[in-house]
Design a protein around this motif. Sequence first.
Motif, PDB file in Angstrom:
ATOM      1  N   LEU A  99      72.042  36.254   0.896  1.00  0.00           N
ATOM      2  CA  LEU A  99      72.497  35.097   1.674  1.00  0.00           C
ATOM      3  C   LEU A  99      71.812  35.066   3.044  1.00  0.00           C
ATOM      4  CD1 LEU A  99      76.220  35.196   0.655  1.00  0.00           C
ATOM      5  CD2 LEU A  99      74.654  33.270   0.314  1.00  0.00           C
ATOM      6  N   CYS A 100      71.670  36.236   3.658  1.00  0.00           N
ATOM      7  CA  CYS A 100      70.981  36.316   4.955  1.00  0.00           C
ATOM      8  C   CYS A 100      69.547  35.810   4.802  1.00  0.00           C
ATOM      9  CB  CYS A 100      70.941  37.754   5.467  1.00  0.00           C
ATOM     10  SG  CYS A 100      72.511  38.331   6.071  1.00  0.00           S
ATOM     11  N   TRP A 101      68.919  36.203   3.732  1.00  0.00           N
ATOM     12  CA  TRP A 101      67.545  35.805   3.468  1.00  0.00           C
ATOM     13  C   TRP A 101      67.444  34.285   3.367  1.00  0.00           C
ATOM     14  CZ3 TRP A 101      64.635  37.148  -1.734  1.00  0.00           C
ATOM     15  CH2 TRP A 101      63.298  36.740  -1.623  1.00  0.00           C
ATOM     16  N   GLY A 102      68.298  33.710   2.506  1.00  0.00           N
ATOM     17  CA  GLY A 102      68.298  32.259   2.321  1.00  0.00           C
ATOM     18  C   GLY A 102      68.544  31.535   3.637  1.00  0.00           C
ATOM     19  N   PHE A 103      69.507  32.028   4.377  1.00  0.00           N
ATOM     20  CA  PHE A 103      69.878  31.400   5.649  1.00  0.00           C
ATOM     21  C   PHE A 103      68.711  31.449   6.643  1.00  0.00           C
ATOM     22  CE2 PHE A 103      71.826  32.046   9.932  1.00  0.00           C
ATOM     23  CZ  PHE A 103      72.258  30.741  10.114  1.00  0.00           C
ATOM     24  N   ALA A 104      68.085  32.625   6.780  1.00  0.00           N
ATOM     25  CA  ALA A 104      66.992  32.775   7.748  1.00  0.00           C
ATOM     26  C   ALA A 104      65.807  31.884   7.358  1.00  0.00           C
ATOM     27  CB  ALA A 104      66.556  34.232   7.842  1.00  0.00           C
ATOM     28  N   VAL A 105      65.527  31.792   6.041  1.00  0.00           N
ATOM     29  CA  VAL A 105      64.410  30.961   5.586  1.00  0.00           C
ATOM     30  C   VAL A 105      64.696  29.482   5.853  1.00  0.00           C
ATOM     31  CG1 VAL A 105      63.177  30.149   3.533  1.00  0.00           C
ATOM     32  CG2 VAL A 105      63.518  32.596   3.889  1.00  0.00           C
ATOM     33  N   LEU A 106      65.922  29.050   5.512  1.00  0.00           N
ATOM     34  CA  LEU A 106      66.271  27.643   5.754  1.00  0.00           C
ATOM     35  C   LEU A 106      66.209  27.299   7.238  1.00  0.00           C
ATOM     36  CD1 LEU A 106      69.227  26.857   3.323  1.00  0.00           C
ATOM     37  CD2 LEU A 106      66.852  26.023   3.256  1.00  0.00           C
ATOM     38  N   LEU A 107      66.702  28.200   8.063  1.00  0.00           N
ATOM     39  CA  LEU A 107      66.689  27.954   9.501  1.00  0.00           C
ATOM     40  C   LEU A 107      65.245  27.823  10.002  1.00  0.00           C
ATOM     41  CD1 LEU A 107      68.529  27.741  12.037  1.00  0.00           C
ATOM     42  CD2 LEU A 107      68.133  30.176  12.407  1.00  0.00           C
ATOM     43  N   SER A 108      64.366  28.710   9.533  1.00  0.00           N
ATOM     44  CA  SER A 108      62.998  28.649  10.059  1.00  0.00           C
ATOM     45  C   SER A 108      62.237  27.435   9.515  1.00  0.00           C
ATOM     46  CB  SER A 108      62.252  29.972   9.830  1.00  0.00           C
ATOM     47  OG  SER A 108      61.558  29.939   8.633  1.00  0.00           O
ATOM     48  N   LEU A 109      62.500  27.059   8.247  1.00  0.00           N
ATOM     49  CA  LEU A 109      61.885  25.833   7.728  1.00  0.00           C
ATOM     50  C   LEU A 109      62.399  24.617   8.492  1.00  0.00           C
ATOM     51  CD1 LEU A 109      61.833  26.288   3.839  1.00  0.00           C
ATOM     52  CD2 LEU A 109      59.924  26.455   5.448  1.00  0.00           C
TER      53      LEU A 109
ATOM     54  N   ILE B  96      58.121  34.347   3.660  1.00  0.00           N
ATOM     55  CA  ILE B  96      59.420  34.341   2.988  1.00  0.00           C
ATOM     56  C   ILE B  96      59.665  35.668   2.271  1.00  0.00           C
ATOM     57  CG2 ILE B  96      60.710  33.271   1.085  1.00  0.00           C
ATOM     58  CD1 ILE B  96      59.520  30.578   1.953  1.00  0.00           C
ATOM     59  N   LEU B  97      58.618  36.188   1.593  1.00  0.00           N
ATOM     60  CA  LEU B  97      58.761  37.479   0.910  1.00  0.00           C
ATOM     61  C   LEU B  97      59.042  38.594   1.908  1.00  0.00           C
ATOM     62  CD1 LEU B  97      55.963  37.368  -1.808  1.00  0.00           C
ATOM     63  CD2 LEU B  97      58.450  37.319  -2.119  1.00  0.00           C
ATOM     64  N   LYS B  98      58.324  38.544   3.036  1.00  0.00           N
ATOM     65  CA  LYS B  98      58.502  39.572   4.055  1.00  0.00           C
ATOM     66  C   LYS B  98      59.945  39.554   4.579  1.00  0.00           C
ATOM     67  CE  LYS B  98      56.672  40.615   8.553  1.00  0.00           C
ATOM     68  NZ  LYS B  98      55.677  40.302   9.580  1.00  0.00           N
ATOM     69  N   THR B  99      60.458  38.351   4.839  1.00  0.00           N
ATOM     70  CA  THR B  99      61.835  38.242   5.316  1.00  0.00           C
ATOM     71  C   THR B  99      62.809  38.825   4.291  1.00  0.00           C
ATOM     72  OG1 THR B  99      61.139  36.162   6.305  1.00  0.00           O
ATOM     73  CG2 THR B  99      63.473  36.630   6.357  1.00  0.00           C
ATOM     74  N   GLY B 100      62.568  38.540   3.014  1.00  0.00           N
ATOM     75  CA  GLY B 100      63.426  39.068   1.956  1.00  0.00           C
ATOM     76  C   GLY B 100      63.415  40.585   1.933  1.00  0.00           C
TER      77      GLY B 100
END
Length: 412
Positions: free
Chosen positions: A175-185, A292-296
């Motif tokens: 969930l953290c991953w999804g959230f951080a990616v959505l926020l940065s996009l 995105i992979l790195k963030t994950g």
Amino acid sequence: MNIYLAIIIASLLATWFLGVLSDRLSAKAMLPAPPKELADVFDEQTYAKSQAYTLASMKLSAVSETFNTLVLTLAILAGGFNLLDIVVRAAGFGPLLTGLGYIGGLALISGVLGLPFEIYHTFGLEKRFGFNTTTPGTFVLDRIKGLVLAAIIGSVLVAGLLLFLRGTGQYAWLLCWGFAVLLSLGLTYVAPTWILPLFNKFTPLGEGELRDKLERFADKAGFELSGIFVMDGSKRSTKGNAFFTGLGKRRRIALFDTLIEEMDADEIVAVLAHEVGHAKLGHIKKRLAMGILKTGAVFYLMSLFLNSPGLFAAFGMEHMSLYAGLVFFVLLYTPLSLALSLMVNAVSRKHEFEADAFAARTTGRPTDMISALKKLSATNLANPTPHPFTVWLEYSHPPVLARIRALAAHTN
Ligand SMILES: [Zn+2]
């Protein structure tokens, strides 16, 4: 010794040492005269100035890196992280606000410690070499706007992460991953209309030869542009640049006014062609996917270490908390982050060569790209001969000489 503490201190010192080593090697790799490919833009005086600028920049970064490493190491060893925790806890807020206060407090302390170096960089170093056009008023306003923006975006990010980590068990990292990616996009999407205009003025490029040529090129390359803008880069520096902003259909190109002043229309078309190359060759998508992979990976690893008592013991903490765990993990992750950034930079340098080749091919005029690069490196006083170790460690773009040589291979 606590294993986490050993890893963190060792990687802080190793990072510092690599930086010092890189500067030493690059200082030794300097040549007494400009390389022959650059002799027409680097006259003797400009070349001497570029070398002096390179050395002065290295010295400043060596002082600030040494200072930062020293302060951080001492803060860790002397229990500074625990002290701040006690102070923030004493305010008696709930867990979420305490977490925001702790992370915000650390960010503020690090910003304040970095401020003297920033001031010296802008009004000492950059001014001495004739780059600085930032007024004290602009400098102060920039800091205030940056602070407000960072406080808003940072609070949303940290609050989101803390809530997910607290409430969602073993899949929290997903969930953290999804959230951080959505926020940065989301931020990338709104940046051209909401964020960048806070700092600079963007005006549509007026009609004329330059706009005709740029539009003709975009048409020919089958590239949709939602706008060509001129940015008042001269508000802060005489250095020139160009960049794309936005995603998909909202993609626009911003040309620094300083770039337009320095280059002729064909050279600017070559710069646009290079940027279009990044998009057409899939570089932008690859970059995004790597990010995105790195963030994950970061969040997955974080989920493994976040609750390790040893990690908290390393910082002399009296209390365990999610927010402090987030901060400590970022420090623990330093060696891996360095390894990943070396990889990302290597890919990025390869992409630069490919985008240059794309520009040479699609404009049919490699010489335009070559002269654009030459002018950029001369006006920005770039070091034409960095040591290969420095390139490997720090450069996201290949040195200009390597790019010129690769482009020259297209002319025959
Ligand atoms: Zn590029």
